[in-house]
Design an enzyme around this catalytic site. Sequence first.
Site: not given
Ligand code: M6R
Length: 609
Positions: A2, A27, A74, A100-101, A482, A486, A489, A505, A604
């Site tokens: 958070c 956060r 969060w 936070n934690g 990757e 995307k 997500e 396989h 984020k």
């Molecule tokens: O800030 P970071 O690069 O350490 O974050 C790592 C992941 O949480 C981040 O890349 C996440 O997978 C993204 N939301 C993907 O788009």
Amino acid sequence: MCGIFGYLGSKNSIKACLTGLKLLEYRGYDSAGIAAIKKGRLIQFKASGKIKALEKKINMKDLKLNLAIGHTRWATHGPAIEKNAHPHLDEKNSVAIVHNGIIENYNILKKSFKLKQTKFRSETDSEVIAQLFSINYKNDLVLATIETLKQLKGSLAIVAIHKDHPNEIIAAKRESPLAIGYDDKKTEFIISSDPNAFSGRNLNVIFLKNDEIAHIKNGDITVIDLKNNKILKTPQKLNSKNLTFSKKGFDHYLLKEIFDQPITVQKAFIDRLTENDEIEFENFNLDKKFLKSIDNIIITACGTSYHASLIAKTFLQEKAKIFISSEIASEMRFKNLIFTKNTLVIAISQSGETADTVAALKTAKENNAKTLAIVNVQNSTISRMCDSSIFLKAGLEVSVCSTKAFSSQITVLYLFAIYLARLKNMKKKESTSFLNELKTIPRKIKKTLKDFDLIHEKAKKYSQYENFFFLGRNLMYPTAMEAALKLKEISYLNANAYPAGEMKHGPLALIDSKLIVIAFCANKKTYDKMLSNLMEAKARNAQILAFATKKSYGIEDIADDVIWLEETSDELAIFPSTVASQLFAYFIAKIRKTDIDHPRNLAKTVTVE
Ligand code: M6R
């Protein structure tokens, strides 16, 4: 996980909290809340959802107060509903805390002798802190905090206020980060999960260490340890730039950030290459003697940054000719990795705050490894922890879905690989053609972006399907991983990435006419094998959308649709392929009307393990 914020000073504390929380919203955005002291009583405002919802609930009239704490959540323990929003108050409404934690022993504490009669109002682990604090409080905030911290297990950054101390604020930290900023005249004190919320202010900043408690009172700050000993902290001056949020006319931050890439990729290399193609990193302080002696590198990261590490691993190993491993950060400390005195650990992170990556770095440090951060955010925890940092220079990435950070990470890691390889064994001229081609990448990304409408059309065609396989081989496999992330997500669709050769396989069993294969074909080394794998999928009625370079032959006979990309070498094919797949995911999400910049259940920056 958070964002927490606290304000004590001459300005309107509620306004300051709202501004601070907006800068910490990346956060978590499940709920938000603020508590303050008015006429000797604690008052609080809470809302589920984003800060905007909280803002609507606060009538600023009669709220010119000097002290307040705030939180943007969060959800970890308990759903994202109002009763679980912070701040949490004790039973007697005397103390309010934001946290936070994760309090790992919260259930044991709830059932303990001290708390078993207490009526809890929320399902959170955090409320236990407020209730314990209240029981431990005997007219002294610091002693109550010390006692409380001793009883808690897990990770925490907390800020607390007490109704009988309207000019005091307490902050404490264990594992989760916390920064405290104040002006030269000490008229304002700001506590924040990270310096992002100090945006535009020139402050003296203290970063608390584990089990340190800050007590702000009478215009001064004292830092104490768990034995109640004072600790001398030297603040650092931090002139933080104003964080300006602008979509620059785009519908979403995500689209803006995808379009930023010709410039951000260029920024990642341009000032680091001299006229003679020497590579120089600013303030780089890893000793050349050590770099020459490196015998293995462990790269660690999460999510998108982890995918960047997979690409870097292949490239670095090939160029520097040493053993490189890439470790998912959340797994790294549970493995008995081998560290030698010549091991380098590279942590990749956009935010520089990801708790799993921080934990992996701690393992590296416990094993005396040298550490290098590849991060976007300056002054972040990871950059402060590492022996040296190379920054991405990608600018603020707002959208939860990471795009421009990824392409910058690859660029920086490629440069670092050449830098290291040259120190070790590589002749400068061996890298000339690669560097020359790297310089053309911003232009090639621009060309890919011009296919905006075409990619939109393909997205329309495939947006109604629910299941996707993203296939690639060699460097196109992490590219596929990757791209699948995307789509998952932001569209909430089932998108799985496989090395194309693995299909036979097992995964091939899932293929039917409703399954879409997204094929990344831009690596020449594996192109023929890739075509065979696609034929195998086609023979089982899969529909195929391929991303292939313009000179590829034969793919149009196999795939239902092809998005044609600029010609590049295998190492650099990642750029056009990734940018095209980012646009594809964006359009599918747009058609499916999801909250593109703030996808459900995510944040984020992920600050819990
Ligand atoms: O800030 P970071 O690069 O350490 O974050 C790592 C992941 O949480 C981040 O890349 C996440 O997978 C993204 N939301 C993907 O788009």
